[in-house]
Scaffold this motif. Structure first.
Motif, mmCIF file in Angstrom:
data_model
loop_
_atom_site.group_PDB
_atom_site.id
_atom_site.type_symbol
_atom_site.label_atom_id
_atom_site.label_comp_id
_atom_site.label_asym_id
_atom_site.label_seq_id
_atom_site.Cartn_x
_atom_site.Cartn_y
_atom_site.Cartn_z
ATOM 1 N N THR A 192 0.852 -1.142 -0.134
ATOM 2 C CA THR A 192 -0.029 -0.071 -0.067
ATOM 3 C C THR A 192 1.073 1.135 0.056
ATOM 4 O O THR A 192 1.838 1.383 0.852
ATOM 5 C CB THR A 192 -0.868 -0.060 1.213
ATOM 6 N N LEU A 193 0.340 2.354 -0.635
ATOM 7 C CA LEU A 193 1.352 3.311 -0.914
ATOM 8 C C LEU A 193 0.661 4.711 -0.155
ATOM 9 O O LEU A 193 -0.883 4.840 -0.548
ATOM 10 C CB LEU A 193 1.591 3.824 -2.390
ATOM 11 N N LEU A 194 1.430 5.535 0.432
ATOM 12 C CA LEU A 194 0.645 6.488 1.119
ATOM 13 C C LEU A 194 1.528 7.748 0.986
ATOM 14 O O LEU A 194 2.839 7.840 1.046
ATOM 15 C CB LEU A 194 0.815 6.361 2.596
ATOM 16 N N LYS A 195 1.170 8.694 0.249
ATOM 17 C CA LYS A 195 1.804 9.880 -0.099
ATOM 18 C C LYS A 195 1.286 11.200 0.806
ATOM 19 O O LYS A 195 0.176 11.509 0.836
ATOM 20 C CB LYS A 195 1.576 10.631 -1.570
ATOM 21 N N ILE A 196 2.345 11.783 1.645
ATOM 22 C CA ILE A 196 2.244 12.866 2.468
ATOM 23 C C ILE A 196 2.994 13.978 2.195
ATOM 24 O O ILE A 196 4.075 13.934 1.823
ATOM 25 C CB ILE A 196 2.537 12.557 3.825
ATOM 26 N N ARG A 197 2.062 15.118 1.594
ATOM 27 C CA ARG A 197 2.624 16.315 0.944
ATOM 28 C C ARG A 197 2.543 17.386 1.806
ATOM 29 O O ARG A 197 1.387 17.759 2.343
ATOM 30 C CB ARG A 197 2.153 16.443 -0.361
ATOM 31 N N TYR A 198 3.529 18.237 2.189
ATOM 32 C CA TYR A 198 3.574 19.332 2.778
ATOM 33 C C TYR A 198 4.113 20.460 2.014
ATOM 34 O O TYR A 198 5.151 20.609 1.949
ATOM 35 C CB TYR A 198 4.266 19.454 4.271
ATOM 36 N N ASP A 199 3.326 21.515 1.685
ATOM 37 C CA ASP A 199 3.766 22.425 0.624
ATOM 38 C C ASP A 199 2.881 23.835 0.746
ATOM 39 O O ASP A 199 1.929 23.951 0.744
ATOM 40 C CB ASP A 199 3.130 21.935 -0.866
ATOM 41 N N ASN A 200 3.975 24.662 1.482
ATOM 42 C CA ASN A 200 3.508 26.232 1.595
ATOM 43 C C ASN A 200 2.270 25.891 2.630
ATOM 44 O O ASN A 200 1.084 26.688 2.409
ATOM 45 C CB ASN A 200 3.054 26.732 0.311
ATOM 46 N N ASP A 201 2.265 25.253 3.840
ATOM 47 C CA ASP A 201 1.241 25.033 4.777
ATOM 48 C C ASP A 201 -0.021 24.406 4.448
ATOM 49 O O ASP A 201 -0.893 24.595 5.136
ATOM 50 C CB ASP A 201 0.896 26.748 5.435
ATOM 51 N N VAL A 202 0.017 23.760 3.305
ATOM 52 C CA VAL A 202 -1.102 22.860 2.998
ATOM 53 C C VAL A 202 -0.496 21.309 3.066
ATOM 54 O O VAL A 202 0.515 20.917 2.380
ATOM 55 C CB VAL A 202 -1.450 23.125 1.326
ATOM 56 N N LEU A 203 -1.242 20.795 3.816
ATOM 57 C CA LEU A 203 -0.886 19.278 4.233
ATOM 58 C C LEU A 203 -1.993 18.507 3.406
ATOM 59 O O LEU A 203 -3.180 18.702 3.515
ATOM 60 C CB LEU A 203 -1.271 18.770 5.616
#
Length: 326
Positions: A192-203
């Motif tokens: 299973t793949l989980l992508k966690i993206r934190y970009d300019n205060d957007v989670l």
């Protein structure tokens, strides 16, 4: 033929102008940078049986294919933590994992992926510290879920903590989560793949649950303020119920090549997060129809017995009264 060439040339120029205009209006970020010092990829162990850039504790076991945080046994706990703090302003994590076990109806408890100030501290929140400072992405698999809520398990949620909030196990963290989604990934044959993206205060959190190389949004929350200089980690725990919690890889990507120390002192917070609710115990279960019927029957029988006893006492009293007159 010349007309055709001129037409093709004009068409090519038109396409170039359109693409240039699109790029000007929607600038594309440069290729993401994979950072080895924050990644955990095969081969995990070096010739000296050490793990580059990572520490581990508890029931963790390394194999050629995966890192096992916990075995499918009761009361186990394990964690891995990156040794190097992350100074990247914007980042993305792709986590490959697998959760499986013998239990068909009852299983648990789950694992968490961390971006936290303190590392290598064993605690009650899926094997790591409570009252933490930072971000926790919690993958809760506990099948016999606690408290009333409107979702099923497994469930993926996010919690942002400034060090003052306690994770409420009795409510599966619903009092402090900022967002979440259901995710059916247990006991599948593939990763299973989980992508966690934190970009300019957007989670943002995305999942690939069907092994189709297709990301599906789990949730997106803006206004999430995280400092730089915290550590990545993953931990898992089992209680009366258990599962194998396996990490296949952790891949870190720096989104814009910007590192900063200016955000090292900010306090983690989610600006659009509701104030945490107080813990309220479950109401005591009401009486069943059978219990009510039995109580009524016992009450009626008791009333009849008291009536008979009262009547017999009255009769005896009358007899004794008559005897006093003779």
């Amino acid at each position: 033929m010349e007309k055709i060439n001129i037409l093709n040339h004009c068409l090519a120029c038109f396409l170039v102008i359109q693409i240039s205009s699109t790029l000007a209006q929607n600038p594309v970020r440069e290729t993401n940078y994979n950072r080895r010092e924050h990644s955990l990829i095969k081969p995990f162990l070096t010739a000296g049986l050490t793990v580059p850039y990572w520490d581990y504790t508890g029931s963790v076991m390394f194999t050629q294919s995966y890192v096992r945080l916990t075995p499918d046994e009761q009361s186990m706990s394990g964690a891995i933590w990156n040794q190097i703090p992350c100074w990247s302003r914007n980042w993305e994590i792709i986590l490959s994992f697998k959760v499986a076990g013998k239990g068909k109806d009852l299983f648990g408890d789950g694992f968490a992926f961390w971006y936290a100030k303190d590392r290598m501290i064993v605690g009650p929140v899926f094997g790591s510290k409570d009252l933490f400072s930072g971000l926790a992405i919690i993958v809760d698999t506990y099948s016999n879920h606690n408290g009333p809520h409107n979702h099923q398990h497994p469930f993926i949620s996010a919690m942002v903590n400034n060090g003052t909030l306690s994770y409420d196990h009795d409510r599966d963290g619903t009092h402090t989560q900022i967002a979440g989604c259901e995710a059916r990934f247990r006991n599948v044959e593939y990763e299973t793949l989980l992508k966690i993206r934190y970009d300019n205060d957007v989670l943002s959190v995305f999942t690939d649950l069907e092994n189709k190389n297709n990301w599906k949004e789990c949730f997106t929350v803006d206004g999430v303020e995280l400092p730089t200089g915290y550590f990545f980690g993953a931990s898992a725990t089992t209680g009366d119920l258990s599962d194998n919690h396996l990490i296949n890889s952790i891949k870190f990507y720096e989104l814009d090549g910007v590192t900063t120390f200016e955000r090292a002192d900010i306090i983690p917070r989610a600006t659009k997060f509701e104030e945490p609710r107080e813990h309220v115990d479950d109401p005591k279960p009401g009486w069943s129809n059978l219990k009510i019927f039995c109580m009524l029957m016992f009450g009626m029988i008791g009333a009849v017995i008291l009536s008979i006893a009262g009547y017999m006492y009255y009769e005896k009293y009358q007899q004794n009264k008559k005897k006093r007159f003779y």
